[in-house]
Design a protein around this motif. Structure first.
Motif, PDB file in Angstrom:
ATOM      1  N   ASN A 137      -1.636   4.395   3.708  1.00  0.00           N
ATOM      2  CA  ASN A 137      -0.826   4.441   2.490  1.00  0.00           C
ATOM      3  C   ASN A 137       0.265   5.497   2.589  1.00  0.00           C
ATOM      4  OD1 ASN A 137      -3.352   3.070   1.708  1.00  0.00           O
ATOM      5  ND2 ASN A 137      -2.468   3.097  -0.325  1.00  0.00           N
ATOM      6  N   GLU A 192     -11.762 -11.669  -3.877  1.00  0.00           N
ATOM      7  CA  GLU A 192     -11.301 -10.772  -4.946  1.00  0.00           C
ATOM      8  C   GLU A 192      -9.791 -10.626  -4.919  1.00  0.00           C
ATOM      9  OE1 GLU A 192     -13.472  -6.992  -4.977  1.00  0.00           O
ATOM     10  OE2 GLU A 192     -14.866  -7.931  -3.571  1.00  0.00           O
ATOM     11  N   LEU A 193      -9.228 -10.450  -3.731  1.00  0.00           N
ATOM     12  CA  LEU A 193      -7.788 -10.253  -3.609  1.00  0.00           C
ATOM     13  C   LEU A 193      -7.023 -11.510  -4.032  1.00  0.00           C
ATOM     14  CD1 LEU A 193      -7.797  -8.284  -0.257  1.00  0.00           C
ATOM     15  CD2 LEU A 193      -7.073  -7.402  -2.482  1.00  0.00           C
ATOM     16  N   ASP A 251      -6.945 -11.571  -7.722  1.00  0.00           N
ATOM     17  CA  ASP A 251      -6.061 -10.567  -8.313  1.00  0.00           C
ATOM     18  C   ASP A 251      -4.585 -10.884  -8.116  1.00  0.00           C
ATOM     19  OD1 ASP A 251      -8.238  -9.125  -9.134  1.00  0.00           O
ATOM     20  OD2 ASP A 251      -8.209  -7.726  -7.433  1.00  0.00           O
ATOM     21  N   GLU A 271       0.823  -1.211   0.000  1.00  0.00           N
ATOM     22  CA  GLU A 271       0.000   0.000   0.000  1.00  0.00           C
ATOM     23  C   GLU A 271       0.855   1.259   0.000  1.00  0.00           C
ATOM     24  OE1 GLU A 271      -3.364   0.278  -0.135  1.00  0.00           O
ATOM     25  OE2 GLU A 271      -3.748  -1.862  -0.190  1.00  0.00           O
ATOM     26  N   HIS A 316      -4.557   2.848  -3.385  1.00  0.00           N
ATOM     27  CA  HIS A 316      -5.509   1.909  -2.801  1.00  0.00           C
ATOM     28  C   HIS A 316      -6.670   1.688  -3.767  1.00  0.00           C
ATOM     29  CE1 HIS A 316      -7.076  -0.282   0.607  1.00  0.00           C
ATOM     30  NE2 HIS A 316      -8.238   0.343   0.507  1.00  0.00           N
ATOM     31  N   HIS A 317      -7.111   0.431  -3.910  1.00  0.00           N
ATOM     32  CA  HIS A 317      -8.169   0.140  -4.880  1.00  0.00           C
ATOM     33  C   HIS A 317      -9.476   0.812  -4.453  1.00  0.00           C
ATOM     34  CE1 HIS A 317     -10.705  -1.854  -7.765  1.00  0.00           C
ATOM     35  NE2 HIS A 317      -9.628  -2.382  -8.327  1.00  0.00           N
ATOM     36  N   PRO A 318     -10.144   1.532  -5.363  1.00  0.00           N
ATOM     37  CA  PRO A 318     -11.334   2.299  -4.980  1.00  0.00           C
ATOM     38  C   PRO A 318     -12.529   1.452  -4.575  1.00  0.00           C
ATOM     39  CG  PRO A 318     -10.988   2.375  -7.367  1.00  0.00           C
ATOM     40  CD  PRO A 318      -9.755   1.761  -6.776  1.00  0.00           C
ATOM     41  N   ARG A 319     -12.516   0.164  -4.863  1.00  0.00           N
ATOM     42  CA  ARG A 319     -13.657  -0.654  -4.437  1.00  0.00           C
ATOM     43  C   ARG A 319     -13.594  -0.977  -2.934  1.00  0.00           C
ATOM     44  NH1 ARG A 319     -11.229  -5.352  -7.721  1.00  0.00           N
ATOM     45  NH2 ARG A 319      -9.996  -6.509  -6.195  1.00  0.00           N
ATOM     46  N   SER A 351       1.162  -7.036  -7.115  1.00  0.00           N
ATOM     47  CA  SER A 351       1.500  -5.669  -7.527  1.00  0.00           C
ATOM     48  C   SER A 351       2.097  -5.595  -8.938  1.00  0.00           C
ATOM     49  CB  SER A 351       2.503  -5.059  -6.530  1.00  0.00           C
ATOM     50  OG  SER A 351       3.684  -5.862  -6.433  1.00  0.00           O
ATOM     51  N   HIS A 368     -13.339  -8.703   1.035  1.00  0.00           N
ATOM     52  CA  HIS A 368     -12.707  -8.729  -0.285  1.00  0.00           C
ATOM     53  C   HIS A 368     -11.687  -9.855  -0.465  1.00  0.00           C
ATOM     54  CE1 HIS A 368     -14.446  -4.773  -1.120  1.00  0.00           C
ATOM     55  NE2 HIS A 368     -13.998  -4.359   0.048  1.00  0.00           N
TER      56      HIS A 368
END
Length: 260
Positions: A168, A215-216, A219, A152, A157-160, A258, A212
């Motif tokens: 951060n 999702e993470l 990703d 971070e 940072h992801h907006p979702r 990343s 999340h």
């Protein structure tokens, strides 16, 4: 003639101070350092958790002591160093692991929250590195400082997900603090590096992973989150003579998240 790898990684005779070392990633890193011969000094805020951690390390054959301290308070780093000196101990390896987070939209982030994050995540590591360097590392012309940052601190940072602007900012500051201190103290035999973990299950990440986690994982090229063993190798490398020519660097340990 080259030095055997076992010798390069050996920490016998060294003492490591690990902040936030009573549980989670801090305790895991303490295990790694102790397994390769280092004595361990743990700090955290809660004495009962420290006592349990020391008992756990003793069960692994690792010599450890604990000093209860809150690294978000500006007088605490100097007090910890004084306590170490009073006990006749020194510090060769410092792991600045203590940290906290605050989830909030930036427009709703309170100033006291911002200040708390900076105090623990950035000012605390500065004050402790300063005190440890002055008391032990600079006089001995040898030291290893490992700052636990975060991916971070390298990314937006992801907006979702819920905003973490202070987190951060503090971790980004810690990464450049690492570079600046490495440049300043390198000639004194002190290596300063950072480790930037991705998402690991912990008390700090529990809320985000509950919402999340899948999702993470999706990703991340490896398709999984970090586990207890994933920081041990990087910590040992940067703490030992095996990493003597590595300084001012940030080692990202995130399963490749990343890079995409």
């Amino acid at each position: 003639m080259s030095t055997p790898l076992k010798t390069l990684f050996d920490l016998t005779g060294r003492t490591a101070l690990v902040t936030g070392g009573s549980r989670g990633l801090g305790l895991t890193m303490a295990e790694a350092l102790g397994e390769f011969g280092a004595k361990v000094i743990l700090t955290a805020r809660k004495q009962d958790e420290l006592d349990a951690a020391v008992a756990h390390l003793a069960g692994l054959g690792i010599e450890a002591i604990a000093i209860a301290a809150d690294m978000g308070k500006p007088d605490e780093p100097a007090r910890v160093v004084e306590a170490i000196q009073a006990a006749g101990q020194s510090v060769d390896i410092l792991v600045n692991n203590a940290g906290t987070s605050w989830g909030s939209k930036t427009e709703e982030m309170p100033l006291d929250g911002w200040n708390k994050l900076l105090a623990v995540n950035l000012t605390g590591p500065f004050l402790l590195a300063q005190a440890v360097g002055r008391a032990f590392m600079l006089p001995n012309c040898w030291g290893r400082i490992i700052n636990i940052a975060s991916v971070e601190g390298l990314l937006g940072h992801h907006p979702r997900m819920i905003g973490t602007i202070a987190y951060n900012a503090s971790k980004g500051g810690l990464i450049n603090f690492t570079r600046a201190l490495a440049a300043e103290w390198g000639a004194q035999g002190i290596c300063v590096n950072a480790i930037a973990p991705g998402y690991f299950p912990s008390k700090l990440t529990g809320y985000v992973l509950d919402k999340h986690g899948e999702e993470l994982r999706g990703d991340t090229p490896r398709g999984q989150l970090g586990c207890d063993d994933d920081l041990k190798g990087a910590t040992l490398l940067l703490a030992s003579n095996a990493g003597a020519h590595i300084t001012g660097q940030t080692v990202v340990v995130d399963g490749g998240a990343s890079i995409i």
